[in-house]
Design a protein around this motif. Structure first.
Motif, PDB file in Angstrom:
ATOM      1  N   ALA A   1       0.752  -1.286  -0.274  1.00 54.79           N
ATOM      2  CA  ALA A   1       0.080  -0.013   0.053  1.00 54.79           C
ATOM      3  C   ALA A   1       0.677   1.246  -0.071  1.00 54.79           C
ATOM      4  O   ALA A   1       0.630   2.191  -0.700  1.00 54.79           O
ATOM      5  CB  ALA A   1      -0.990  -0.212   1.121  1.00 54.79           C
ATOM      6  N   ALA A   2       2.086   1.221   0.903  1.00 60.43           N
ATOM      7  CA  ALA A   2       2.805   2.368   1.043  1.00 60.43           C
ATOM      8  C   ALA A   2       3.274   2.682  -0.539  1.00 60.43           C
ATOM      9  O   ALA A   2       3.620   3.762  -1.094  1.00 60.43           O
ATOM     10  CB  ALA A   2       3.903   2.328   2.016  1.00 60.43           C
ATOM     11  N   ILE A   3       3.947   1.361  -1.299  1.00 62.63           N
ATOM     12  CA  ILE A   3       4.740   1.724  -2.499  1.00 62.63           C
ATOM     13  C   ILE A   3       3.541   2.192  -3.498  1.00 62.63           C
ATOM     14  O   ILE A   3       3.789   3.345  -4.325  1.00 62.63           O
ATOM     15  CB  ILE A   3       4.902   0.303  -2.983  1.00 62.63           C
ATOM     16  CG1 ILE A   3       6.257  -0.098  -2.060  1.00 62.63           C
ATOM     17  CG2 ILE A   3       5.533   0.356  -4.407  1.00 62.63           C
ATOM     18  CD1 ILE A   3       6.894  -1.423  -2.264  1.00 62.63           C
ATOM     19  N   LEU A   4       2.420   1.690  -3.418  1.00 57.32           N
ATOM     20  CA  LEU A   4       1.248   2.258  -4.492  1.00 57.32           C
ATOM     21  C   LEU A   4       1.061   3.693  -4.355  1.00 57.32           C
ATOM     22  O   LEU A   4       0.848   4.687  -4.981  1.00 57.32           O
ATOM     23  CB  LEU A   4       0.007   1.165  -4.470  1.00 57.32           C
ATOM     24  CG  LEU A   4       0.294   0.048  -4.870  1.00 57.32           C
ATOM     25  CD1 LEU A   4      -1.008  -0.911  -4.568  1.00 57.32           C
ATOM     26  CD2 LEU A   4       0.710  -0.215  -6.623  1.00 57.32           C
ATOM     27  N   ALA A   5       0.787   3.755  -2.731  1.00 60.84           N
ATOM     28  CA  ALA A   5       0.737   5.333  -2.661  1.00 60.84           C
ATOM     29  C   ALA A   5       1.651   6.142  -3.000  1.00 60.84           C
ATOM     30  O   ALA A   5       1.225   7.301  -3.367  1.00 60.84           O
ATOM     31  CB  ALA A   5       0.134   5.484  -1.205  1.00 60.84           C
TER      32      ALA A   5
END
Length: 290
Positions: free
Chosen positions: A234-238
């Motif tokens: 999620a952090a990478i996508l965000a």
């Protein structure tokens, strides 16, 4: 002043005299979408916002990892205090109890005064270690079953010592080996299995508790792994979305400004508007047309 740039009115008058039309950032809509448009922010504010959000995501991932590590440590600490240490105490009790029995057997075989005295003096030290280990075991988190078994073990050890070990030892110190042999056969050998069985039951409980703690640790490890994986993805996508958002908010106004500059270079001095550019970009184009 031209809208939003802080340019003196004299510059606006010169622009009008030179034949340039008004350059403005276009109509502004007072809506949530306009408020969230990065084009309405200065570059420094944009970078601060994006990097702040990225740092917030990293903090979330770090907190998840810390929480999982804390739970894992808690499980390991419980396993150590409630299983490993009790097993260590029971090992001391078992070894020192067997050691005292071996000392009686050795005194029956080696009847020299020095051998009898040396082995007789060792027995009280073993008893002290047994008592200390049982006290430490009692301080751990005991179940009702363990409490009952511990009480049975203490009572059996007292009888084993008073009616068996000490009677046989004192008899041999007085030279009465016949009585010592009889006590060994009737008391020590008869009560030893009961002591060993009680200790085995307590050990079995500790092994079972350790197995349960290990299963909980495995389950927790799986949960933490999946949570960390999910939060990391999620952090990478965000972060990728924020990077795209930031890049788009800069490159689109620049491309529009370059297109406007090209039209100005070709002699187009008609009214020209920048629909998406505000702040630095609009001001740069204004200076270019000036």
């Amino acid at each position: 002043k031209p809208h939003g740039h802080g340019i003196p009115s004299a510059i606006g008058d010169r622009r009008a005299r030179r034949g340039f039309a008004s350059v403005s950032p276009g109509p502004q809509k007072h809506s949530v979408g306009a408020a969230m448009n990065l084009n309405n922010m200065k570059l420094g504010a944009r970078f601060a916002l994006v990097f702040g959000l990225v740092l917030a995501l990293l903090v979330v991932v770090a907190l998840v990892g810390y929480r999982g590590g804390a739970k894992t440590f808690q499980n390991l600490d419980g396993m150590y205090r409630n299983s490993v240490l009790p097993l260590q105490y029971l090992d001391i009790v078992n070894y020192r109890t067997q050691r005292n029995r071996v000392l009686i057997m050795a005194m029956l075989l080696d009847r020299s005064p020095d051998g009898l005295k040396r082995r007789a003096e060792e027995m009280p030290e073993n008893v002290k270690l047994i008592v200390k280990a049982l006290e430490d075991y009692e301080k751990t988190d005991l179940s009702s079953e363990e409490t009952q078994l511990l009480a049975d073990l203490r009572a059996t050890l007292v009888t084993y010592r008073l009616e068996g070990l000490l009677v046989a030892r004192d008899a041999m110190l007085k030279g009465d080996f016949e009585t010592a042999e009889k006590v060994y056969e009737d008391k020590i050998s008869a009560m030893a299995p009961k002591v060993a069985n009680t200790i085995d039951k307590l050990v079995s409980i500790q092994v079972k508790l350790a197995e349960e703690a290990y299963a909980d640790a495995q389950r927790l490890n799986g949960e933490v792994t999946w949570i960390l994986l999910a939060t990391s993805v999620a952090a990478i996508l965000a972060g990728a979305a924020l990077a795209w958002w930031m890049t788009r908010s800069v490159t689109e106004p620049v491309a529009e400004a370059m297109s406007l500059a090209g039209r100005v270079a070709e002699g187009d001095r008609k009214s020209t508007r920048l629909n998406s550019s505000h702040g630095y970009i609009s001001y740069a184009v204004f200076c270019l047309k000036k």
